[in-house]
Design a protein around this motif. Structure first.
Motif, short mmCIF file in Angstrom:
data_model
loop_
_atom_site.label_atom_id
_atom_site.label_comp_id
_atom_site.label_asym_id
_atom_site.label_seq_id
_atom_site.Cartn_x
_atom_site.Cartn_y
_atom_site.Cartn_z
N ASP A 49 30.85 44.72 39.46
CA ASP A 49 32.30 44.94 39.41
C ASP A 49 32.93 45.14 40.78
O ASP A 49 34.09 44.80 40.99
N GLU A 50 32.17 45.73 41.68
CA GLU A 50 32.69 46.04 43.02
C GLU A 50 32.60 44.85 43.96
O GLU A 50 33.03 44.94 45.12
N GLY A 51 31.99 43.76 43.51
CA GLY A 51 31.85 42.58 44.35
C GLY A 51 30.57 42.56 45.16
O GLY A 51 30.39 41.69 46.01
N ASP A 52 29.67 43.50 44.91
CA ASP A 52 28.40 43.54 45.62
C ASP A 52 27.47 42.47 45.05
O ASP A 52 27.28 42.37 43.83
N ILE A 53 26.87 41.69 45.93
CA ILE A 53 26.01 40.58 45.53
C ILE A 53 24.55 41.02 45.62
O ILE A 53 24.12 41.57 46.62
N LYS B 14 31.03 44.71 34.19
CA LYS B 14 30.93 43.25 34.09
C LYS B 14 30.02 42.78 35.21
O LYS B 14 30.17 43.20 36.35
N THR B 15 29.09 41.91 34.88
CA THR B 15 28.18 41.35 35.87
C THR B 15 28.29 39.84 35.82
O THR B 15 28.08 39.24 34.76
N ALA B 16 28.63 39.24 36.94
CA ALA B 16 28.70 37.79 37.03
C ALA B 16 27.33 37.27 37.47
O ALA B 16 26.66 37.88 38.31
N VAL B 17 26.93 36.14 36.91
CA VAL B 17 25.65 35.52 37.26
C VAL B 17 25.94 34.12 37.78
O VAL B 17 26.66 33.34 37.14
N ALA B 18 25.39 33.82 38.95
CA ALA B 18 25.57 32.51 39.57
C ALA B 18 24.21 31.96 39.93
O ALA B 18 23.23 32.70 40.06
N ARG B 19 24.16 30.63 40.11
CA ARG B 19 22.88 29.98 40.41
C ARG B 19 23.07 28.89 41.44
O ARG B 19 24.06 28.17 41.45
N SER C 98 36.43 40.26 37.94
CA SER C 98 37.34 41.17 38.63
C SER C 98 37.76 40.50 39.94
O SER C 98 37.16 39.52 40.38
N THR C 99 38.79 41.03 40.58
CA THR C 99 39.24 40.48 41.85
C THR C 99 38.13 40.53 42.90
O THR C 99 37.91 39.56 43.63
N ALA C 100 37.40 41.64 42.94
CA ALA C 100 36.30 41.78 43.91
C ALA C 100 35.21 40.74 43.63
O ALA C 100 34.64 40.17 44.56
N GLN C 101 34.92 40.48 42.36
CA GLN C 101 33.91 39.49 42.02
C GLN C 101 34.37 38.08 42.42
O GLN C 101 33.57 37.28 42.86
N ARG C 102 35.64 37.81 42.27
CA ARG C 102 36.16 36.49 42.65
C ARG C 102 36.00 36.25 44.15
O ARG C 102 35.57 35.19 44.58
N PHE C 103 36.35 37.25 44.96
CA PHE C 103 36.18 37.11 46.41
C PHE C 103 34.72 36.92 46.78
O PHE C 103 34.38 36.10 47.64
#
Length: 91
Positions: free
Chosen positions: A73-77, A58-63, A31-36
């Motif tokens: 989805d809201e961009g909260d880490i 949708k949940t993005a996972v980074a390492r 999502s746009t919030a996830q990209r930022f």
């Protein structure tokens, strides 16, 4: 012969991956919030691993090294997610 073939297909049943999406495909799922949010993480050296998508979210996972983070989805880490990757799962 058929029993052994059938047994091996059941062993792979829990592995939901059909093909492994590349980084660009994962990027387009954000999502746009996830990209930022990920831009901020990328500056700290994090790499996008994948985006897990269900019907509702949708949940993005980074390492970064052995540290995992998730981005909702809201961009909260979440810097302390309760998440275990398949490669780290006990067999």
């Amino acid at each position: 012969m058929q029993a052994s073939t059938l047994g091996s297909s059941f062993a792979d049943f829990n592995d939901r991956r059909v093909t492994q999406p590349n980084l660009e495909q994962h990027w387009h799922r954000l999502s746009t919030a996830q990209r930022f949010a990920f831009y901020t993480l990328a500056k700290l050296g994090y790499q996008l691993l994948f985006v897990r998508q269900s019907q509702n979210e949708k949940t993005a996972v980074a390492r970064q090294d052995d540290r995992l983070v998730t981005i909702d989805d809201e961009g909260d880490i979440d810097f302390n997610p309760s998440l275990v990757l398949r490669e780290n799962r006990a067999t």
